[in-house]
Design an enzyme around this catalytic site. Structure first.
Site: not given
Length: 882
Positions: A355, A551
């Protein structure tokens, strides 16, 4: 799909939804039954199918004793491996590392793709060609062609692939239809719908020239305080398993030997356990046993990998439980999770991608250097900005033996395997592929509207207020009635979904517009704040709920689930219109179940619309009789809380007692009366963090954004009263300026530059009052923050805490910051006891402040007070800060 029959779609799905809803209700309490004779290593292949040929949502799943071997239906063609070996044989080490490197489009040029043999690029949320939010399809295709042509003229001629966060449609692209977020699709209980939406998303991606979707998210969310709850289909692993299969099936166009002609490369993410962190903290710690990882958090991957998902993205979270002897730490560096489990036991033969700057969170690593992560099994490293340094470092680490050459060859073999299976070596440039620049492919309004209808979940309908008659005269109130940004949520045009207006969605329909389409303009009066008298109307429709977040920023962490505390303006609107003799229909727009007893009590009918996307008309269709033949069919894929601090809340949790159970949902015409609910307000925080006791939970002050009650500010002679740093992360005085930056992850930090023009400070303050933080002093807490220092301070620099100025205490941090200058990201830990020299811990309003009067530049992120942090071996001593 835009041309298909809506009537056929409704009829087909109606029977399926009914079947799935009954299945869910019958199995909710026994989601994970024991099976004593489970084999040592079971094998999982394609799922059982329902009568429509889609993956069936099973009534129960067997308890697995070990990680299963997953039989992928996408196995490539004969001769693929020989072809890969021949390509690999002709590559230099630098070219191999180039294939493993994934920069962000704003940080690399097409010519650099050719020069460094780059294997893939990505664009983050809110990143567009040329930085233009309104970039056209042709703009996207022009850049895609430029990258493609550059790779095809490199020495190896290996085609580059472009990855994009298309999580509910191609949501970065102006003008694209945006589908409901996954939480809404979960409420539909329709795997065929998920397949159709994923297939439409693939066509949207091809319309703008990308190759690779960073979706679906397969988190089995256990704590709804997590800011990514809406990205998960359900808290129920049975739903996630079935949906995982069909999401991949749709994105990859039913791939078996090659990804389909109209498909794209899909990604199963985030491996593993991101939905099970403590307090729902993004990138936090999942303490699950291995058995729970296998049977709860792994289920979506079994479905996705059986469907042939070619890539898996690693999760930011840690996997740690000292009591169980589990200490994998950050999964980006976990050999057990990636090599032993995913590639070993499960048998995944595609590629593993990190990520955003995820390797930098592994102990001992930076964003540009992490042999541990590569050795653990990461094949492509998402290194948005520091990619040149990463290539240099990785090549040197192979040459020194830190990374075996065999690991590099394995990574590149996997990358080439995925590219072969995608048909890229035989493909045309992006602008010549199917659906390229197709306006029809980018807009799939009918499918989106169908998806919205199916996801609507009716929780209350006293007196059968719904559906309304087509001739009804209504008053529409609430902040989200005519706000497409609110109904689309995060990951829409921008990363957090913020900064958008209705004008940014030219092909969208707000809920208000949908109501007018159904009832006629003359029968609809709109007043967002509810000041119009509801007398004389047939009904009031109040559209309320959450505002966009993604997020990190969306985490509630210490906060409660009480909507009235989070969004008091919504309750204020309902108070104005309820109890006046006119029925009130409330539509909740949001990304998770919240404690909303007060709002439900003020409503005769209450609908959970989730985050419906750009087709708000689908919400309106369900409110009015005759506009949809099936009526309400959606049922909860997440349990609904009955109190403010009731999280985690799952059928397998001890003392499971929700307001509405997993699988609950009223059907149109069903006669159920919901009585008066308890309106007891919960605490503002669901954890004890202060007072005169001993704190046990972190006090988060700044975590990618301000954590209430604290706001980040700058102060100087220009305005010592404080200038609040705006939502865009910027603020400027002559003496100091602040801009957003990456410290741990995308946009999580504040970069402060002291110009030397005079004294100035960066600080985080509760401007409304003070907080009793004695419990942190009692808990041997440390002030902790992550920092990179770009320029050492020229003059004396201090870190201080204030108990309403002139009550304060400070430590000298000049040497600390000087020693860190030019180095990698560091977590600084300062015992709060170092400030116990006149500081009144019972009345602290500013828990973090940095002050200097000379030149200085540093970035700050994840500012918090951590119980027991002062005991850590790397905590600073007070004597070093005098």
């Amino acid at each position: 799909m835009a041309s298909r029959s809506r009537a056929w779609s409704r009829a087909r799905r109606s029977s399926l939804v009914t079947l799935m809803s009954l299945s869910l209700l019958g199995a909710a309490a026994q989601a994970l039954p024991a099976q004593a004779d489970a084999p040592a290593q079971p094998v999982i292949g394609q799922p059982a199918k329902d009568k429509d040929g889609c993956a069936k949502i099973e009534k129960s799943l067997p308890t697995l004793a070990d990680w299963p071997k997953v039989d992928s239906r996408l196995k490539g063609k004969a001769g693929d491996e020989q072809r890969i070996a021949e390509i690999l044989k002709g590559m230099t080490l630098e070219e191999k590392v180039g294939q493993m490197t994934q920069p962000e489009i704003a940080a690399i040029t097409p010519d650099e793709v050719r020069q460094y043999a780059i294997g893939s690029v990505l664009n983050g949320g809110g990143s567009w060609p040329g930085g233009k939010k309104y970039a056209t399809q042709q703009d996207w295709l022009n850049l895609a062609d430029a990258f493609w042509n550059a790779s095809k003229t490199s020495r190896t001629k290996i085609p580059v692939i472009w990855g994009i966060d298309a999580v509910h449609g191609n949501n970065n692209v102006y003008g694209a239809t945006v589908f409901p977020h996954n939480i809404g699709l979960g409420a539909a209980h329709d795997p065929c719908l998920v397949r159709d939406v994923a297939g439409a998303t693939a066509r949207q991606i091809r319309a703008t020239g990308q190759d690779w979707a960073f979706s679906p998210t397969l988190a089995v969310v256990q704590d709804d305080r997590w800011g990514r709850t809406y990205e998960g289909f359900s808290e129920d692993p049975r739903i996630t398993r079935s949906y995982g299969f069909e999401a991949i099936n749709g994105l990859q166009d039913g791939a078996t030997k090659r990804i389909g002609y109209n498909g794209v490369i899909a990604t199963a993410k985030h491996f593993i356990g991101d939905g099970g962190t403590i307090n729902g903290q993004d990138q936090g710690v999942n303490p699950s046993s291995e058995a729970d990882m296998i049977n709860i958090h792994g289920q979506g991957y079994y479905g996705a990998l059986a469907a042939g998902s070619q890539t898996v993205m690693v999760s930011f979270n840690s996997w740690t439980n000292a009591d169980l002897g589990i200490n994998e730490g950050k999964l980006h560096g976990s050999d057990k999770a990636l090599n032993q489990i995913l590639k070993g036991k499960i048998g995944f033969d595609g590629l593993v991608v990190s990520d955003w700057n995820g390797i930098g969170q592994v102990t001992g690593c930076t964003n540009s250097s992490c042999p541990q992560a590569i050795n653990a099994g990461i094949d492509i490293v998402m290194v948005p900005n520091d990619w040149k340094a990463f290539i240099t470092n990785t090549v040197a680490q192979v040459q020194s033996g830190q990374i075996p050459m065999s690991r590099i060859d394995d990574a590149v073999t996997r990358i080439l395997r995925v590219k072969l299976r995608d048909g890229l070596f035989e493909s045309q440039k992006p602008s010549d592929r199917s659906y390229a620049n197709s306006d029809e492919a980018l807009k799939d309004n009918w499918l989106a509207r169908d998806a919205v209808r199916e996801s609507q979940t009716l929780l209350k309908n006293n007196g059968n207020v719904l559906p309304l008659k087509p001739s009804s005269k209504v008053l529409v109130v609430g902040k989200s009635a005519d706000n497409i940004a609110n109904q689309t949520g995060g990951w829409t045009l921008s990363w957090q979904g913020t900064g958008n207006t209705n004008a940014d969605f030219p092909n969208a329909t707000s809920i208000l517009t949908g109501i007018k389409q159904n009832l006629g303009d003359a029968n609809v009066t709109f007043d967002a704040t509810g000041t119009v008298d509801p007398k004389g109307f047939d009904a009031v429709i109040a559209v309320i709920g959450e505002t966009p977040y993604a997020e990190g920023v969306g985490d509630l962490t210490r906060k409660s689930l009480e909507a009235a505390r989070l969004y008091p303006e919504d309750l204020a609107v309902l108070d104005k219109v309820s109890g006046k003799g006119t029925p009130v229909v409330t539509v909740y727009v949001g990304g998770r179940p919240l404690y909303m007893n007060k709002e439900i009590n003020r409503s005769d009918a209450f609908v959970a619309a989730w985050l419906p996307g750009t087709e708000g008309g689908g919400v309106a269709d369900m409110l009015v009789k005759g506009k949809d033949g099936t009526g309400y069919q959606g049922t909860l894929s997440y349990s609904w809380p009955k109190s403010a601090c009731q999280s985690p809340l799952n059928p397998w949790s001890p003392g499971y007692d929700p307001l509405f159970k997993l699988g609950y949902g009223l059907k149109t015409g069903q006669r159920v009366t919901i009585g008066q609910l308890d309106e007891t307000s919960g605490p503002a925080s669901c954890t004890s963090t202060g007072g005169g006791g001993t704190a046990t939970e972190d006090l988060s002050i700044f975590d990618r954004t301000d954590v209430p009650p604290y706001t980040s500010q700058i102060g100087s002679a220009e305005n010592w009263g404080g200038t609040v740093i705006g939502p865009d992360g910027t603020a400027a005085h002559t003496e100091i300026n602040v801009v957003p930056t990456d410290v741990n992850v995308q946009g999580d930090g504040l970069k402060a530059t002291w110009t030397g023009a005079g004294a100035a400070q960066l600080y985080m303050q509760n401007t409304a009052g003070t907080n009793d933080l004695r419990g942190y002093l009692n808990a041997d807490a440390a002030l902790e923050f992550d920092t990179t220092v770009q320029q050492a301070p020229a003059n004396r620099t201090v870190i201080s805490m204030h108990c309403v100025y002139p009550c304060f205490s400070e430590v000298n941090a000049t040497k600390l910051f000087t020693d860190l200058a030019g180095g990698p990201k560091t977590t600084v830990k300062i015992p709060v006891s170092c400030f116990d020299n006149g500081l009144d811990f019972e009345h602290i309003n500013t828990p973090f402040l940095v002050y200097t009067d000379g030149t200085f530049q540093a970035s700050f992120a994840n500012v918090r007070w951590v119980p027991k942090g002062a005991k850590d071996p790397d905590a600073r001593t007070c004597s070093s800060l005098t």
